[in-house]
Scaffold this active site. Structure first.
Site, PDB file in Angstrom:
ATOM      1  N   ARG A  64       0.838  -1.222   0.000  1.00  0.00           N
ATOM      2  CA  ARG A  64       0.000   0.000   0.000  1.00  0.00           C
ATOM      3  C   ARG A  64       0.866   1.263   0.000  1.00  0.00           C
ATOM      4  NH1 ARG A  64      -2.265  -3.438  -1.458  1.00  0.00           N
ATOM      5  NH2 ARG A  64      -4.020  -4.574  -0.606  1.00  0.00           N
ATOM      6  N   SER A  79     -11.018  -1.606   3.438  1.00  0.00           N
ATOM      7  CA  SER A  79     -10.325  -1.975   4.676  1.00  0.00           C
ATOM      8  C   SER A  79      -9.846  -0.705   5.361  1.00  0.00           C
ATOM      9  CB  SER A  79      -9.099  -2.841   4.371  1.00  0.00           C
ATOM     10  OG  SER A  79      -9.517  -4.010   3.730  1.00  0.00           O
ATOM     11  N   GLU A 138      -5.323   2.518   6.898  1.00  0.00           N
ATOM     12  CA  GLU A 138      -5.010   2.545   5.462  1.00  0.00           C
ATOM     13  C   GLU A 138      -5.719   3.761   4.853  1.00  0.00           C
ATOM     14  OE1 GLU A 138      -5.421  -1.223   3.354  1.00  0.00           O
ATOM     15  OE2 GLU A 138      -6.214  -0.160   1.611  1.00  0.00           O
TER      16      GLU A 138
HETATM   17  C1  LIG Z   1     -15.666  -1.330  -0.977  1.00  0.00           C
HETATM   18  C2  LIG Z   1     -14.194  -1.052  -1.122  1.00  0.00           C
HETATM   19  C3  LIG Z   1     -13.330  -2.082  -1.394  1.00  0.00           C
HETATM   20  C4  LIG Z   1     -11.938  -1.839  -1.520  1.00  0.00           C
HETATM   21  N1  LIG Z   1     -11.116  -2.878  -1.826  1.00  0.00           N
HETATM   22  C5  LIG Z   1      -9.809  -2.654  -1.972  1.00  0.00           C
HETATM   23  C6  LIG Z   1      -8.912  -3.725  -2.303  1.00  0.00           C
HETATM   24  O1  LIG Z   1      -9.308  -4.865  -2.479  1.00  0.00           O
HETATM   25  N2  LIG Z   1      -7.596  -3.431  -2.433  1.00  0.00           N
HETATM   26  C7  LIG Z   1      -7.104  -2.166  -2.273  1.00  0.00           C
HETATM   27  O2  LIG Z   1      -5.892  -1.959  -2.422  1.00  0.00           O
HETATM   28  N3  LIG Z   1      -7.920  -1.137  -1.960  1.00  0.00           N
HETATM   29  C8  LIG Z   1      -9.242  -1.348  -1.814  1.00  0.00           C
HETATM   30  N4  LIG Z   1     -10.072  -0.298  -1.498  1.00  0.00           N
HETATM   31  C9  LIG Z   1      -9.512   1.043  -1.231  1.00  0.00           C
HETATM   32  C10 LIG Z   1      -9.395   1.973  -2.463  1.00  0.00           C
HETATM   33  O3  LIG Z   1     -10.359   1.616  -3.464  1.00  0.00           O
HETATM   34  C11 LIG Z   1      -7.998   1.936  -3.056  1.00  0.00           C
HETATM   35  O4  LIG Z   1      -7.037   2.384  -2.115  1.00  0.00           O
HETATM   36  C12 LIG Z   1      -7.849   2.793  -4.322  1.00  0.00           C
HETATM   37  O5  LIG Z   1      -6.592   2.568  -4.875  1.00  0.00           O
HETATM   38  C13 LIG Z   1      -8.008   4.290  -4.088  1.00  0.00           C
HETATM   39  O6  LIG Z   1      -8.170   4.927  -5.334  1.00  0.00           O
HETATM   40  P1  LIG Z   1      -8.957   6.310  -5.472  1.00  0.00           P
HETATM   41  O7  LIG Z   1      -8.891   6.747  -6.881  1.00  0.00           O
HETATM   42  O8  LIG Z   1     -10.320   6.192  -4.900  1.00  0.00           O
HETATM   43  O9  LIG Z   1      -8.045   7.229  -4.577  1.00  0.00           O
HETATM   44  P2  LIG Z   1      -8.447   8.393  -3.489  1.00  0.00           P
HETATM   45  O10 LIG Z   1      -9.204   7.735  -2.393  1.00  0.00           O
HETATM   46  O11 LIG Z   1      -9.168   9.459  -4.251  1.00  0.00           O
HETATM   47  O12 LIG Z   1      -7.044   8.829  -3.054  1.00  0.00           O
HETATM   48  C14 LIG Z   1      -6.179   7.941  -2.354  1.00  0.00           C
HETATM   49  C15 LIG Z   1      -4.781   8.565  -2.299  1.00  0.00           C
HETATM   50  O13 LIG Z   1      -4.247   8.590  -3.615  1.00  0.00           O
HETATM   51  C16 LIG Z   1      -3.913   9.932  -3.991  1.00  0.00           C
HETATM   52  N5  LIG Z   1      -4.221  10.060  -5.419  1.00  0.00           N
HETATM   53  C17 LIG Z   1      -5.377   9.739  -6.058  1.00  0.00           C
HETATM   54  N6  LIG Z   1      -5.245   9.932  -7.373  1.00  0.00           N
HETATM   55  C18 LIG Z   1      -3.997  10.408  -7.578  1.00  0.00           C
HETATM   56  C19 LIG Z   1      -3.264  10.812  -8.728  1.00  0.00           C
HETATM   57  N7  LIG Z   1      -3.780  10.774  -9.962  1.00  0.00           N
HETATM   58  N8  LIG Z   1      -1.982  11.242  -8.554  1.00  0.00           N
HETATM   59  C20 LIG Z   1      -1.437  11.305  -7.314  1.00  0.00           C
HETATM   60  N9  LIG Z   1      -2.070  10.928  -6.204  1.00  0.00           N
HETATM   61  C21 LIG Z   1      -3.338  10.492  -6.332  1.00  0.00           C
HETATM   62  C22 LIG Z   1      -4.764  10.819  -3.103  1.00  0.00           C
HETATM   63  O14 LIG Z   1      -4.158  12.081  -2.921  1.00  0.00           O
HETATM   64  C23 LIG Z   1      -4.781  10.014  -1.829  1.00  0.00           C
HETATM   65  O15 LIG Z   1      -3.588  10.241  -1.112  1.00  0.00           O
HETATM   66  C24 LIG Z   1     -11.450  -0.524  -1.370  1.00  0.00           C
HETATM   67  C25 LIG Z   1     -12.348   0.524  -1.117  1.00  0.00           C
HETATM   68  C26 LIG Z   1     -13.705   0.270  -0.991  1.00  0.00           C
HETATM   69  C27 LIG Z   1     -14.645   1.421  -0.735  1.00  0.00           C
END
Ligand SMILES: Cc1cc2nc3c(=O)[nH]c(=O)nc-3n(C[C@H](O)[C@H](O)[C@H](O)COP(=O)(O)OP(=O)(O)OC[C@H]3O[C@@H](n4cnc5c(N)ncnc54)[C@H](O)[C@@H]3O)c2cc1C
Length: 302
Positions: free
Chosen positions: A175, A225, A295
């Site tokens: 992560r 998570s 996380e």
């Molecule tokens: C129901 C559910 C299930 C999930 N299952 C998993 C799983 O199985 N595995 C897993 O790893 N995660 C899981 N997640 C967590 C999440 O989906 C991941 O961490 C995902 O990678 C976050 O992406 P996001 O675009 O929503 O990022 P955000 O939540 O919008 O941002 C997360 C971080 O990334 C940064 N960020 C976002 N986009 C960029 C960019 N373009 N450039 C630089 N920084 C950026 C943000 O500043 C922040 O620090 C789950 C979440 C939910 C709600």
């Protein structure tokens, strides 16, 4: 701020500029007060221009993907949210290589790979974030992680340069990636996949989706998570053994279905979620002397 909107309107369409935008609309927790500005550029040029304006005006800036790993405070965010989302989500496939805008959802990336008979990214099909957010977090599930398939990441540096980083330069870990160490903006990602059987790829994605539905409380808003996996343990199991299944404060609750998830039962505030997280950390520490590290990323808290 005087003159700021006019400057922004010279760089991006009016429809991409929102003021006092509730962050509850942009997070999977469905929680979060207003951000002063939410700006969604359509391409790298606009992103660079917007960021320069914000830097000159001394306005703090936070990068948002799909908000699926984020808890925004009830007071919101004093600054600008820069959203790399659906407006920067073009996906192209060249042979075994898939090149995608950072704003594409991981489900869309997995679907495009399947459509082109490419295997390797099925694990990401049920992760509800953008590929940019996924790269930042080195998202993974069911034994797969983005670091296994990423060959190149295009980023914008704080100095406004566009750079291409190799897999090694991304410093991927659990992560973790270099984007968590430095304020880089991911704009484009290249994955190297393998030719595969379309039916098998589809079956695997369907199987993983079923496993998720069975194990995870997808019926409630959450950020997945809540805690990182502590070395040698599973967060959900520790929380369950600490007798915290169903532990609730306000509208936030430790899921009955999967103790590793804090869910919004309806009307939860960010303060409720934070209080549950802190209570869980403290109880798990008291019971097992294991430190649970969130996380989920916190934004706008003092
Ligand atoms: C129901 C559910 C299930 C999930 N299952 C998993 C799983 O199985 N595995 C897993 O790893 N995660 C899981 N997640 C967590 C999440 O989906 C991941 O961490 C995902 O990678 C976050 O992406 P996001 O675009 O929503 O990022 P955000 O939540 O919008 O941002 C997360 C971080 O990334 C940064 N960020 C976002 N986009 C960029 C960019 N373009 N450039 C630089 N920084 C950026 C943000 O500043 C922040 O620090 C789950 C979440 C939910 C709600």
């Amino acid at each position: 701020m005087k003159g700021l909107i006019e400057k922004l309107e010279n760089c991006i369409p009016k429809s991409c500029i929102l003021e006092q935008e509730p962050m509850s609309k942009h997070t999977t927790f469905r929680i979060g007060g207003p951000a002063d500005y939410l700006l969604e550029p359509e391409n790298v040029e606009q992103l660079l221009a917007v960021r320069e304006i914000l830097q000159e005006a001394g306005i703090p800036c936070f990068l948002l993907g799909n908000g699926s790993n984020l808890l925004v405070s009830d007071e919101g965010y004093r600054g600008a949210i820069l959203k790399v989302g659906s407006r920067m989500s073009t996906i192209t496939v060249e042979g075994n290589r898939l090149i995608t805008g950072a704003g594409a959802l991981m489900s869309q990336v997995a679907k495009a790979a399947w459509e082109h008979g490419l295997t390797g990214v099925e694990f990401a099909s049920g992760i509800p974030g953008t590929i940019g957010g996924g790269i930042t977090m080195n998202a993974g599930a069911y034994g797969g992680e983005l670091r296994q398939v990423v060959t190149r990441v295009q980023v914008v540096t704080p100095q406004g340069e566009i750079r291409e980083l190799t897999n090694e330069a991304m410093k991927f870990g659990y992560r973790h990636s270099i984007v968590k160490e430095q304020p880089l903006i991911v704009t484009e990602v290249e994955l190297e996949l393998q030719p595969g059987d379309k039916e098998q790829i589809k079956n695997l994605m369907d199987d993983l989706a079923t496993r998720r539905r069975e194990k995870q409380p997808l019926e409630y808003p959450s950020a997945g998570s809540t805690f990182k996996r502590p070395e040698g343990y599973f967060a959900g199991e520790l929380i369950m053994k600490a007798d915290l299944r169903g532990f609730q404060m306000g509208g936030a609750r430790v899921s009955d279905k999967h103790c590793g998830f804090v869910v919004n039962m309806g009307g939860a505030t960010a303060a409720d979620v934070r209080a549950v997280i802190q209570a869980v950390q403290s109880r798990v520490w008291d019971c097992f002397q294991v430190k649970l590290e969130p996380e989920v990323i916190f934004l706008g808290f003092s």
